[in-house]
Design an enzyme around this catalytic site. Sequence first.
Site, mmCIF file in Angstrom:
data_model
loop_
_atom_site.group_PDB
_atom_site.id
_atom_site.type_symbol
_atom_site.label_atom_id
_atom_site.label_comp_id
_atom_site.label_asym_id
_atom_site.label_seq_id
_atom_site.Cartn_x
_atom_site.Cartn_y
_atom_site.Cartn_z
ATOM 1 N N CYS A 133 27.223 -74.295 -91.013
ATOM 2 C CA CYS A 133 26.306 -73.869 -92.085
ATOM 3 C C CYS A 133 26.130 -72.348 -92.087
ATOM 4 C CB CYS A 133 24.969 -74.581 -91.877
ATOM 5 S SG CYS A 133 23.601 -73.965 -92.866
ATOM 6 N N CYS A 153 22.554 -71.084 -92.105
ATOM 7 C CA CYS A 153 21.960 -71.334 -90.781
ATOM 8 C C CYS A 153 22.298 -70.194 -89.824
ATOM 9 C CB CYS A 153 22.469 -72.646 -90.191
ATOM 10 S SG CYS A 153 22.056 -74.107 -91.151
#
Length: 104
Positions: free
Chosen positions: A28, A31
């Site tokens: 991600c 993230c």
Amino acid sequence: MVQAITDKDFSQETDKGVVLTDFWATWCGPCRMQSPVVEQLADDYDGEVKFTKMDVDANPATAQNFGIMSIPTLLLKKDGEVVETLVGYHTKDQLEQVLKQYTA
């Protein structure tokens, strides 16, 4: 310091005080942007707020229990109760505004 936690120890690690959990995954991109911000806050709020992170790929049950569909999601608990759920990337300033509500 941000402590990595699992489905098995989530409840135990987040049931006392103010705890921010970063739900993330290695693949991600947002993230990876959020992680350094959380690390900085962990240094700034050392002793006031406990910071944890959970890899949703390795620990899907907790994310499922809280209905987390998008990551990064930051879950803020106070004394075991969820008080904020923040979805997507947030700046340090944005997160500080939220944390101040529960640490003052």
